[in-house]
Design a protein around this motif. Structure first.
Motif, mmCIF file in Angstrom:
data_model
loop_
_atom_site.group_PDB
_atom_site.id
_atom_site.type_symbol
_atom_site.label_atom_id
_atom_site.label_comp_id
_atom_site.label_asym_id
_atom_site.label_seq_id
_atom_site.Cartn_x
_atom_site.Cartn_y
_atom_site.Cartn_z
ATOM 1 N N VAL A 113 -17.982 1.514 0.197
ATOM 2 C CA VAL A 113 -18.843 0.287 0.523
ATOM 3 C C VAL A 113 -17.640 -0.141 0.092
ATOM 4 O O VAL A 113 -17.078 -0.862 -1.216
ATOM 5 N N PHE A 114 -16.736 -1.459 1.222
ATOM 6 C CA PHE A 114 -15.713 -2.220 1.243
ATOM 7 C C PHE A 114 -16.628 -3.292 0.976
ATOM 8 O O PHE A 114 -16.866 -3.483 2.946
ATOM 9 N N GLU A 115 -16.078 -4.935 0.385
ATOM 10 C CA GLU A 115 -16.772 -6.158 0.924
ATOM 11 C C GLU A 115 -15.843 -6.870 0.558
ATOM 12 O O GLU A 115 -14.562 -6.708 -0.646
ATOM 13 N N ARG A 116 -16.011 -8.023 1.452
ATOM 14 C CA ARG A 116 -14.600 -8.595 1.099
ATOM 15 C C ARG A 116 -15.376 -10.241 -0.378
ATOM 16 O O ARG A 116 -16.002 -10.391 -0.170
ATOM 17 N N ALA A 117 -14.616 -9.804 -1.227
ATOM 18 C CA ALA A 117 -15.067 -10.417 -2.180
ATOM 19 C C ALA A 117 -14.188 -11.052 -3.576
ATOM 20 O O ALA A 117 -13.206 -10.012 -2.822
ATOM 21 N N SER A 118 -13.793 -11.778 -4.174
ATOM 22 C CA SER A 118 -12.919 -12.159 -4.604
ATOM 23 C C SER A 118 -13.206 -11.758 -6.571
ATOM 24 O O SER A 118 -14.256 -11.210 -6.724
ATOM 25 N N GLU A 120 0.672 -1.448 -0.011
ATOM 26 C CA GLU A 120 0.237 0.025 -0.263
ATOM 27 C C GLU A 120 1.068 1.352 -0.081
ATOM 28 O O GLU A 120 1.071 2.510 -1.000
ATOM 29 N N ARG A 121 1.515 0.919 0.867
ATOM 30 C CA ARG A 121 2.358 2.672 1.368
ATOM 31 C C ARG A 121 3.842 2.508 -0.303
ATOM 32 O O ARG A 121 3.764 3.549 -0.822
ATOM 33 N N PHE A 122 4.026 1.021 -1.266
ATOM 34 C CA PHE A 122 4.479 2.012 -2.431
ATOM 35 C C PHE A 122 3.788 2.133 -3.562
ATOM 36 O O PHE A 122 4.417 3.389 -4.247
ATOM 37 N N PHE A 123 2.797 1.675 -3.749
ATOM 38 C CA PHE A 123 1.878 2.465 -4.519
ATOM 39 C C PHE A 123 1.200 3.538 -5.156
ATOM 40 O O PHE A 123 1.129 3.870 -5.625
ATOM 41 N N ASP A 168 -13.686 -1.449 -7.426
ATOM 42 C CA ASP A 168 -12.259 -1.095 -7.136
ATOM 43 C C ASP A 168 -11.782 -2.574 -7.099
ATOM 44 O O ASP A 168 -11.781 -3.276 -5.469
ATOM 45 N N VAL A 169 -11.642 -3.670 -7.734
ATOM 46 C CA VAL A 169 -11.644 -5.049 -6.789
ATOM 47 C C VAL A 169 -9.637 -5.290 -7.326
ATOM 48 O O VAL A 169 -9.346 -5.127 -8.496
ATOM 49 N N GLY A 170 -9.542 -6.334 -5.808
ATOM 50 C CA GLY A 170 -7.434 -6.164 -5.516
ATOM 51 C C GLY A 170 -7.698 -5.629 -4.793
ATOM 52 O O GLY A 170 -6.865 -4.004 -5.015
ATOM 53 N N CYS A 171 -8.293 -4.346 -4.539
ATOM 54 C CA CYS A 171 -8.188 -3.086 -3.708
ATOM 55 C C CYS A 171 -7.004 -2.831 -2.452
ATOM 56 O O CYS A 171 -7.487 -1.748 -2.254
ATOM 57 N N GLY A 172 -6.983 -4.360 -2.128
ATOM 58 C CA GLY A 172 -6.169 -4.237 -0.513
ATOM 59 C C GLY A 172 -6.553 -3.281 0.228
ATOM 60 O O GLY A 172 -7.133 -3.380 0.300
ATOM 61 N N HIS A 173 -5.468 -1.919 0.933
ATOM 62 C CA HIS A 173 -6.327 -0.690 1.758
ATOM 63 C C HIS A 173 -6.623 -0.412 0.983
ATOM 64 O O HIS A 173 -7.018 1.038 2.495
ATOM 65 N N GLY A 174 -6.928 0.068 0.151
ATOM 66 C CA GLY A 174 -7.709 0.944 -0.300
ATOM 67 C C GLY A 174 -7.549 2.042 -0.665
ATOM 68 O O GLY A 174 -8.162 2.884 -1.352
ATOM 69 N N SER A 229 -7.368 -6.680 4.839
ATOM 70 C CA SER A 229 -7.037 -5.381 3.787
ATOM 71 C C SER A 229 -8.235 -5.008 3.461
ATOM 72 O O SER A 229 -8.522 -3.732 3.666
ATOM 73 N N ILE A 230 -9.366 -5.489 3.500
ATOM 74 C CA ILE A 230 -10.772 -4.964 3.713
ATOM 75 C C ILE A 230 -11.133 -4.133 4.938
ATOM 76 O O ILE A 230 -11.455 -3.451 4.674
ATOM 77 N N GLU A 231 -10.950 -4.760 5.880
ATOM 78 C CA GLU A 231 -10.560 -4.252 7.071
ATOM 79 C C GLU A 231 -9.802 -2.520 7.384
ATOM 80 O O GLU A 231 -10.225 -1.763 7.978
ATOM 81 N N ARG A 232 -9.317 -2.702 6.888
ATOM 82 C CA ARG A 232 -7.576 -1.749 6.954
ATOM 83 C C ARG A 232 -8.254 -0.677 6.066
ATOM 84 O O ARG A 232 -8.611 1.008 6.796
ATOM 85 N N ALA A 233 -9.041 -0.825 4.921
ATOM 86 C CA ALA A 233 -9.548 -0.208 3.895
ATOM 87 C C ALA A 233 -10.500 0.567 4.216
ATOM 88 O O ALA A 233 -10.519 1.712 4.406
ATOM 89 N N ARG A 234 -11.533 0.137 5.541
ATOM 90 C CA ARG A 234 -12.209 0.893 5.617
ATOM 91 C C ARG A 234 -12.699 1.949 6.794
ATOM 92 O O ARG A 234 -12.526 3.294 7.270
ATOM 93 N N GLU A 235 -11.039 1.527 7.686
ATOM 94 C CA GLU A 235 -10.965 2.461 8.867
ATOM 95 C C GLU A 235 -9.463 3.657 7.878
ATOM 96 O O GLU A 235 -9.995 4.458 8.107
#
Length: 353
Positions: free
Chosen positions: A227-232, A145-148, A179-185, A209-215
């Protein structure tokens, strides 16, 4: 033993000495980043090891050795006359300024994960099994996340989205985006801040990662528009999206064609699939350069094992190149595929049904 050319051997040894120095210095970068040493020097004022120790609260003897190593690497400047160390504006951008387009400290966390997780990858080499993204150390998720993020900050809304056909206008009017494969958002949050009328959905199979993205979305003040959701990538909810984006993740998927088919089924009329991938030429010989070296290394330790751990296991790798990515899109049912823009580190593609 075969006879070696002395000149070639000396050149190789010299290169290896440099590489060992880089590998060791990487640990010092992670250390300085985690301890906040770079940020403590971000103002550029020259300091002695005693002054930096007093400023940070750490032991002077440790600080002195760290500063000396960083100066030897050229990551920190040293004035022998005053016995003081400082960060130049350029060094501050690379190591102290998180939102700088040249920020690199996060990248060294990714490298850290490769060393930490090397035994797991060795096991995968021997067994032929994969190593899922979620099976890596936490420093990989944080470092990625910090690199990209700095690259997205510099390019996503300024260059990449405007390069897509008609997408920016839709976003300004109020589009629906996945945004698919969003990581930390990081990418999702950046788009939500730039286009307040649009509605965003971030998906990732990695629950932490989804929990972190919401934060992070709440901190950024855009939690009400994402809306961040866990999904493939093959089962995220269909909502007739105007834009489905995948940032630096398609090559990690076991079944990128299947993911593309699902994207096609979820797009609305004139919807676009935006694919951002590491920059690569189609031929190996053209990727034998410093950027290719980084991406092939990351692909060996992270990307290919991730794909191998999933169904199909296509293993595109981080240097897939446009030709292979184009085939993935066409096999997924997209008739239109073009390179919209690029940077030295990324290629941005636009796919339409």
């Amino acid at each position: 033993m075969r006879a070696a050319d002395p000149q070639k051997l000396n050149a190789l040894v010299g290169r290896l000495v440099g590489d060992i120095g880089v590998a060791i210095t990487g640990a010092l970068v992670v250390l300085g980043d985690q301890l906040g040493l770079y940020k403590a020097m971000a103002d550029g004022k020259p300091v002695t090891s005693q002054e930096l120790a007093a400023k940070t609260g750490f032991r002077e003897r440790y600080i002195r050795e760290w500063l000396s190593g960083q100066a030897a690497a050229g990551y920190i400047d040293y004035d022998a006359e005053t016995d003081r160390f400082s960060l130049s504006p350029e060094q501050a951008l690379a190591f102290a300024e998180e939102d700088s387009p040249a920020f690199f400290a996060g990248a060294f966390e990714i490298v850290q994960s490769m060393w930490v997780d090397e035994p797991k990858v060795e096991t995968a080499f021997r067994s032929g099994a994969g190593l899922g993204w979620h099976e890596h150390s936490k420093c990989l998720f944080r470092g990625t996340e910090r690199f990209f993020r700095p690259g997205y900050n510099a390019n996503l809304t300024e260059n990449w989205i405007p390069a897509l056909d008609g997408v920016e206008a839709k976003l300004k009017e109020g589009a629906t985006v996945a945004d698919v494969g969003c990581g930390h958002g990081a990418s999702t949050i950046l788009m939500a801040k730039a286009y307040p009328k649009a509605r965003f959905f971030g998906f990732d199979y990695h629950g932490a990662s989804i929990e972190r993205a919401r934060e992070e979305a709440q901190k950024a003040g855009v939690g009400d528009r994402i809306v961040f959701e866990r999904a493939s990538a093959k089962d995220f909810p269909a909502k007739q999206y105007d834009l489905v984006a995948m940032f630096d993740c398609l090559h990690d998927m076991g079944d990128p064609v299947g993911a593309g088919r699902h994207v096609r089924a979820t797009l609305g009329k004139d919807g676009i699939w935006m694919i951002v991938e590491p920059f690569a030429h189609d031929s190996l010989k053209d990727n034998l350069n410093p950027v290719g070296r980084i991406f092939y290394g990351a692909s060996t330790m992270i990307c290919t094992p991730a794909s191998q751990s999933q169904e199909v296991g296509l293993c595109l790798g981080a240097q897939a190149g446009e030709m292979r990515l184009r085939k993935v899109a066409h096999d997924a049912g997209f008739s239109h595929f073009r390179r919209a823009t690029e940077t030295p580190f990324n290629m941005v593609f636009e796919a339409r049904a």
